[in-house]
Design an enzyme around this catalytic site. Structure first.
Site, mmCIF file in Angstrom:
data_model
loop_
_atom_site.group_PDB
_atom_site.id
_atom_site.type_symbol
_atom_site.label_atom_id
_atom_site.label_comp_id
_atom_site.label_asym_id
_atom_site.label_seq_id
_atom_site.Cartn_x
_atom_site.Cartn_y
_atom_site.Cartn_z
ATOM 1 N N ARG A 95 51.117 58.395 9.071
ATOM 2 C CA ARG A 95 51.940 57.973 7.934
ATOM 3 C C ARG A 95 52.969 59.039 7.635
ATOM 4 N NH1 ARG A 95 50.700 52.735 5.712
ATOM 5 N NH2 ARG A 95 48.605 52.309 6.465
ATOM 6 N N LEU A 97 54.907 61.154 4.952
ATOM 7 C CA LEU A 97 54.660 61.581 3.571
ATOM 8 C C LEU A 97 55.969 61.601 2.786
ATOM 9 C CD1 LEU A 97 52.177 64.507 4.310
ATOM 10 C CD2 LEU A 97 51.613 62.184 3.535
ATOM 11 N N HIS A 113 52.043 67.603 16.810
ATOM 12 C CA HIS A 113 52.822 66.507 17.388
ATOM 13 C C HIS A 113 52.804 66.628 18.917
ATOM 14 C CE1 HIS A 113 55.887 63.404 17.518
ATOM 15 N NE2 HIS A 113 56.494 64.133 18.442
ATOM 16 N N ASP A 145 58.148 69.226 6.483
ATOM 17 C CA ASP A 145 59.180 69.156 5.443
ATOM 18 C C ASP A 145 59.473 67.683 5.154
ATOM 19 O OD1 ASP A 145 60.745 68.291 7.521
ATOM 20 O OD2 ASP A 145 62.047 70.050 7.584
ATOM 21 N N GLU A 146 60.594 67.408 4.497
ATOM 22 C CA GLU A 146 60.868 66.021 4.079
ATOM 23 C C GLU A 146 61.219 65.110 5.254
ATOM 24 O OE1 GLU A 146 62.219 68.673 2.624
ATOM 25 O OE2 GLU A 146 61.086 68.625 0.741
ATOM 26 N N VAL A 148 61.050 63.688 9.432
ATOM 27 C CA VAL A 148 59.974 63.251 10.328
ATOM 28 C C VAL A 148 59.927 64.206 11.520
ATOM 29 C CG1 VAL A 148 59.119 61.384 11.792
ATOM 30 C CG2 VAL A 148 60.212 60.849 9.613
ATOM 31 N N GLU A 178 46.724 70.777 22.599
ATOM 32 C CA GLU A 178 46.678 70.560 21.139
ATOM 33 C C GLU A 178 45.431 71.218 20.557
ATOM 34 O OE1 GLU A 178 47.362 66.594 19.612
ATOM 35 O OE2 GLU A 178 48.446 66.009 21.402
HETATM 36 C C1 GAR Z 1 47.295 63.545 18.853
HETATM 37 O O1 GAR Z 1 47.808 63.477 20.148
HETATM 38 C C2 GAR Z 1 48.349 64.001 17.864
HETATM 39 O O2 GAR Z 1 49.221 64.965 18.383
HETATM 40 C C3 GAR Z 1 49.082 62.707 17.614
HETATM 41 O O3 GAR Z 1 48.068 61.726 17.548
HETATM 42 C C4 GAR Z 1 46.957 62.150 18.332
HETATM 43 C C5 GAR Z 1 45.738 62.153 17.450
HETATM 44 O O4 GAR Z 1 44.600 62.413 18.178
HETATM 45 N N1 GAR Z 1 49.837 62.749 16.420
HETATM 46 C C6 GAR Z 1 50.974 62.100 16.246
HETATM 47 O O5 GAR Z 1 51.478 61.397 17.090
HETATM 48 C C7 GAR Z 1 51.617 62.305 14.875
HETATM 49 N N2 GAR Z 1 52.824 61.592 14.793
HETATM 50 P P1 GAR Z 1 43.256 62.820 17.462
HETATM 51 O O6 GAR Z 1 43.013 61.786 16.370
HETATM 52 O O7 GAR Z 1 42.224 62.741 18.540
HETATM 53 O O8 GAR Z 1 43.399 64.207 16.910
#
Ligand code: GAR
Length: 208
Positions: A95, A97, A113, A145-146, A148, A178
């Site tokens: 989502r 924010l 990300h 920040d504000e 995306v 990640e």
């Molecule tokens: C991750 O790859 C994260 O970087 C991405 O969703 C996945 C969540 O995986 N986030 C985004 O795309 C944010 N826009 P997880 O639920 O296993 O942590």
């Protein structure tokens, strides 16, 4: 000094949440996950939290769009404040924010990300990276920040894109990074080592 209290917002699988909880457990991260909040009632992330003995809350987003209702956001803010959260970690939170939410935790919200920002902001970015034909992709932890996916960058990790990659294989390679850089970024935040100068995040020496 009391350990940093983290509120995690997650919409899905919760593997980054697991990485954060694991780092806390192993003593690599001097912090506590105080609460996990999801906008999805049956998100696996909520089970991950419960199994780890962390409080898990579902907040009805009241809207199907990218943004939750203002009332839903306020409920999340209230729940985080009630638990004296000093850092909000977005971990697969799907989502956007509002600026009010961002202001309520100014420079205290982090996001992970799955691309090398500013390339490929938004959703479905592993597919976009593959289709574009980049030879490297990766992941980014940044302040929220504000905009995306536009906030100051804390850590990035690059991975190669291979000729035989699928969205799944590339996503898995990125996800491994990640799980490494998100706890590390939180560790640096918790230690007060991140100094923001405009768009740049400078890493202060340990103990400074
Ligand atoms: C991750 O790859 C994260 O970087 C991405 O969703 C996945 C969540 O995986 N986030 C985004 O795309 C944010 N826009 P997880 O639920 O296993 O942590």
């Amino acid at each position: 000094m009391a350990a940093l209290r983290i509120g995690v917002l997650a919409s899905g699988r919760g593997s980054n949440l697991e990485a954060i909880i694991g780092a806390v457990r192993r003593g690599e991260l001097d912090a506590e996950v105080a609460v996990v909040i999801s906008d999805v009632a049956d998100a696996r992330a909520l089970d991950v939290a419960r199994k780890a003995g962390v409080e898990a809350l579902y907040v009805d987003p009241e809207k199907k769009k990218a943004r939750m209702s203002a009332a839903a956001e306020q409920r999340i803010i209230d729940e985080l404040r009630k638990r004296d959260v000093g850092l909000v970690a977005l971990a697969g939170f799907m989502r956007i924010l509002s600026s009010e939410f961002v202001a309520a935790f100014k420079m205290r919200i982090l996001n992970i990300h799955p691309s090398l920002l500013p390339s490929f902001p938004g959703l479905g970015v592993q597919k976009k990276a593959l289709e574009y034909g980049v030879k490297f992709s990766g992941c980014t932890v940044h302040f929220v920040d504000e905009g995306v996916d536009t906030g100051p960058i804390i850590i990035q990790a690059a991975v190669p894109v291979l000729d035989d990659d699928t969205v799944e294989s590339l996503s898995a390679r990125i996800l491994e990074e990640e799980h490494r850089i998100y706890p590390e970024a939180i560790r640096r935040f918790a230690a007060g080592r991140l100094k923001i100068e405009g768009r740049r995040v400078i890493l202060l020496p340990e103990g400074a």
